[in-house]
Scaffold this motif. Structure first.
Motif, PDB file in Angstrom:
ATOM      1  N   GLU A   1      94.739  22.047 120.521  1.00 51.58           N
ATOM      2  CA  GLU A   1      94.478  21.256 121.456  1.00 51.58           C
ATOM      3  C   GLU A   1      93.669  19.933 121.357  1.00 51.58           C
ATOM      4  OE1 GLU A   1      92.739  21.674 126.225  1.00 51.58           O
ATOM      5  OE2 GLU A   1      92.737  23.210 124.804  1.00 51.58           O
TER       6      GLU A   1
ATOM      7  N   CYS B   1      95.291  16.173 121.580  1.00 52.33           N
ATOM      8  CA  CYS B   1      94.521  15.179 122.341  1.00 52.33           C
ATOM      9  C   CYS B   1      94.257  13.891 121.629  1.00 52.33           C
ATOM     10  CB  CYS B   1      93.115  15.792 123.025  1.00 52.33           C
ATOM     11  SG  CYS B   1      92.085  14.491 123.880  1.00 52.33           S
TER      12      CYS B   1
ATOM     13  N   GLU C   1      97.483  11.820 121.362  1.00 49.24           N
ATOM     14  CA  GLU C   1      97.700  11.026 122.457  1.00 49.24           C
ATOM     15  C   GLU C   1      96.713   9.845 122.641  1.00 49.24           C
ATOM     16  OE1 GLU C   1      99.955  11.851 124.769  1.00 49.24           O
ATOM     17  OE2 GLU C   1     100.795  13.471 123.583  1.00 49.24           O
TER      18      GLU C   1
ATOM     19  N   ALA D   1      88.018  13.591 121.728  1.00 46.96           N
ATOM     20  CA  ALA D   1      88.918  14.656 121.398  1.00 46.96           C
ATOM     21  C   ALA D   1      88.130  15.934 121.106  1.00 46.96           C
ATOM     22  CB  ALA D   1      90.139  14.468 120.439  1.00 46.96           C
TER      23      ALA D   1
ATOM     24  N   ILE E   1      86.308  17.929 124.081  1.00 47.62           N
ATOM     25  CA  ILE E   1      86.874  18.957 125.117  1.00 47.62           C
ATOM     26  C   ILE E   1      86.860  20.520 124.709  1.00 47.62           C
ATOM     27  CG2 ILE E   1      88.781  17.362 125.410  1.00 47.62           C
ATOM     28  CD1 ILE E   1      90.677  19.029 123.689  1.00 47.62           C
TER      29      ILE E   1
END
Length: 753
Positions: A343, A347, A350, A481, A484
């Motif tokens: 994840e 991130c 993105e 990132a 998170i």
């Protein structure tokens, strides 16, 4: 036995900032009590070690244990000669040098002991009339008498040593009274300035023949170990790199040297007093045989040696603190579920596309600065540039890596039943703390960061200053990132003035160094990192061999792509090998025409040049990595000759054969000992993304651990986990009740610990 060598800096009058170098006890005490100094500076002390290179006046203070032998009777001549040589080097560079020395007592003790023993032996011989002498004892020698006997010899030794470098010296003997009297201080000041003006090295010493005797103290049995953040000798004790005013409470002082009278606390007080007057100070170990031969010159060059005294505290953490933060957060990162690490990487992918305008704006600033200064060669400027397409490719590669990260940390490689109820597993684990040093390639930062996240490694990044704006925004996005899942400290960007060589000395904090940059950078790091493994390649001298049975279309396309697609890349072709039967054929002419059309500068190898009447410029070396639109062309007799050439002049990076003959191709693929060997494919395919690794930390030409493009697998190591029920080795002896089974247990697909 530790003694210290301290460098202090000072502004002499009529010059820029200068520096004083110093190191141990007697004169330091005089400094701190009587506040002896050269004229006060008009500016501040140097804020950073790198500024020490500007030093104009340097005072070297030699502590008692630096100049004295271990038996405290005589001088350490080897160390002293090395120090004299370093002082001479700095003096001949145009700096003003001074020495504050101890050693007269030790020199005199040696001389008096010799005289006493000689006198006793003569008396015994006269009284006994025999050659057999009784065991002789030497009485305790009074320090002032030793000093009186040793002063002239000590100075004569210095004079003889400096004469070897055509440098004149002058002796200055001082006592406390000389500093308390205003007129004497002015006279001393005038004398020093006059000697320095005449390019003479003043050698200053306390006149120990007339000073009060030292007070007996058990502390003199100790060892002078310097400035530590906890009691010296304990497991957690660390030598302090930078000392700031107000840090006294955090320092644990070692005891005094057996042969000195000042102690480390006196040195620190003197250093802080000097700092208040605008004088920079370094206290360093002057007896370590590993560094004695260059400790003074290393300090003046700004290298990370000893404790540097500074009034300017950095805004952020030190690199040591950053490394500790990264290691701590890295352990948390490694303990996350694979889905959580996936994840984080998604991130980051993105963010690279969503925030591309911020990234490209920062990159344009770096490009403009690089072009304006004109210091960077064109290949490095090319590597510095980012574009929308590059960011999109990075994002795609990161998403590939995110998927691969599911099968990384904690994967079971093998399982063995050692005995009944005793099972062994080998599982993948992170390496630890990685240090990646890269220059002019900001796209390296998200690639390497994603690989560190996927493999659960902590990461320390040191980028080139030419890409500072781009690196800063990319690191911010990486930490965003990571946040998170609360591990933003796992990846740190070193933004201090830390030199690469200093980072390479953190062998107790860093587990692996990965250099990304020029061959010179890689070689420098390999030399500097003596205690840390280095993963990488120093050069990318890649070859393309055109065989006699090559397809003309394939040859043209492969040569063009290998050289012209991205000439600055380490996997670009640098040498084109041509089968001799192809000379003066249409294929050869078309290859030459294509290279000229692409504006590739051609250098002729020795054999190729011999075939031509008017040849291009002959190559200076067949091991050249051009990194630009340049290449060498050489002629070979056949495949075996090409292989021999590659082994002799190549860098074991990537080498290519172009041929339609399968047997020839397979022999080439088998014989060439390079990390990547291709048949009818461009050398530019040697890349982690193109191999499907998602990203790479670099290409390794080493022959152990990882080779070729190093992706996720190359950043993992293993550990062995054994589960038992109280078994002992004696249970398996001849008299024991248990037997080894060593049965392999199948590991299911995707098996995790």
């Amino acid at each position: 036995m530790f003694a210290r060598l301290a460098l202090c800096s000072q502004l002499p009058s009529r010059t820029r900032r200068g520096h004083v170098v110093s190191a141990a006890s007697t004169i330091i005490r005089t400094f701190s009590q009587a506040k002896f100094s050269l004229p006060r500076p008009h500016g501040k002390s140097f804020a950073h070690r790198s500024e020490l290179k500007q030093a104009k006046r340097i005072v070297v203070k030699l502590g008692s244990a630096v100049v004295t032998r271990g038996d405290e009777c005589g001088l350490a001549l080897g160390r002293l000669a090395s120090i004299v040589e370093q002082v001479a080097v700095l003096q001949n560079q145009g700096r003003e040098m001074m020495i504050v020395t101890s050693g007269a007592v030790a020199f005199g003790k040696q001389r008096l002991r010799h005289e006493i023993l000689l006198s006793q032996s003569v008396r015994q011989a006269l009284h006994s009339g025999q050659n057999q002498l009784k065991e002789m004892s030497v009485p305790v020698l009074e320090a002032r008498a030793c000093a009186a006997a040793g002063q002239s010899g000590l100075m004569a030794l210095y004079e003889a040593m400096f004469t070897q470098y055509s440098i004149c010296t002058a002796q200055i003997l001082v006592t406390n009274l000389d500093f308390h009297d205003e007129q004497k201080r002015r006279n001393l000041n005038s004398t020093l300035h006059e000697l320095l003006r005449m390019n003479i090295v003043p050698i200053i010493n306390t006149n120990d023949a007339v000073v009060p005797p030292p007070v007996p103290n058990s502390d003199l049995q100790g060892v002078n170990v310097g400035l530590y953040d906890s009691p010296p000798g304990t497991d957690d004790a660390k030598l302090i790199d930078i000392f700031y005013p107000g840090d006294q409470q955090s320092v644990t002082y070692g005891t005094k040297s057996r042969v000195g009278i000042g102690g480390m606390e006196a040195k620190v007080k003197a250093a802080l007093w000097a700092l208040q007057g605008g004088t920079s100070v370094v206290i360093a170990n002057g007896t370590d045989p590993k560094v004695t031969g260059h400790v003074i010159t290393d300090i003046v060059e700004g290298k990370k040696v000893g404790t540097f005294f500074s009034e300017v505290k950095p805004a952020g953490p030190t690199v040591e603190q950053q490394t500790e933060m990264a290691r701590h957060a890295g352990r948390t990162l490694a303990s996350l579920l694979p889905e959580q690490r996936e994840e984080i990487i998604c991130c980051l992918a993105e963010l690279l596309t969503e925030r591309k305008e911020e990234i490209l704006t920062a990159n344009r600033k770096d490009m403009e600065l690089a072009s304006a200064t004109g210091f960077l060669p064109q290949p490095l400027i090319n590597r510095l540039s980012l574009s929308t397409s590059k960011l999109n490719s990075l994002a795609i590669g990161l998403r590939q890596l995110a998927v691969a990260s599911r099968d990384s940390v904690g994967r079971v490689l093998r399982r063995t039943r050692v005995a009944n109820n005793l099972e062994l597993e080998q599982i993948t684990v992170p390496i630890g703390v990685l240090l990646v040093i890269f220059e002019s390639r900001p796209d390296c930062l998200p690639q390497v960061s994603a690989l560190a996240i996927a493999s659960g490694n902590a990461l320390l990044l040191k980028g080139g200053k030419e890409a500072s704006n781009t690196n800063k925004i990319l690191h911010q996005l990486t930490q965003e990132a990571l946040s998170i899942h609360g591990v933003s400290d796992a990846i740190q960007l070193v933004s201090t003035r830390e030199e690469v060589e200093d980072l390479c000395r953190l062998d107790k904090m860093i587990d692996l160094i990965i250099p990304r940059g020029s061959s010179q950078l890689v070689r420098d790091i390999q030399r500097a990192a003596k205690g840390i493994p280095v993963l990488g390649h120093s050069e990318g001298v890649c070859h393309v061999y055109i065989d006699a049975d090559a397809s003309i279309d394939k040859a043209l396309d492969i040569v063009k792509d290998s050289k012209c697609d991205y000439p600055a890349a380490c996997n670009a072709m640098e040498t084109l090998l041509i089968h001799r039967d192809l000379l003066r054929t249409p294929m050869f002419d078309q290859i030459i025409d294509m290279l000229r059309q692409e504006q590739v500068k051609i250098h002729a190898g020795p054999r190729f040049a011999s075939y031509l009447t008017f040849s291009p410029s002959e190559v200076k070396s067949l091991r050249t990595e051009y990194g630009d639109l340049e290449c060498c062309i050489e002629v070979v007799d056949g495949m075996q000759d090409a292989v021999d050439h590659i082994h002799k002049y190549g860098s074991s990076h990537t080498d290519v054969i172009v041929t339609e003959n399968e047997e020839t191709a397979e022999q080439f693929l088998q014989q060439v000992d390079s990390a990547c060997v291709f048949w009818n494919a461009s050398s530019r395919f040697a890349d982690g993304y193109r191999f499907g690794l998602g990203a790479e930390v670099g290409i390794s030409t080493a022959r152990i651990h990882a080779r070729g493009p190093v992706g996720l697998e190359g950043l993992l190591t293993t550990k062995w986990v054994l589960r038992g029920e109280g078994q002992t080795v004696s249970d398996f002896s001849e008299q024991g009740s248990m037997k080894y089974l060593h049965e392999n247990i199948p590991v299911p697909q995707g098996g995790f610990h």
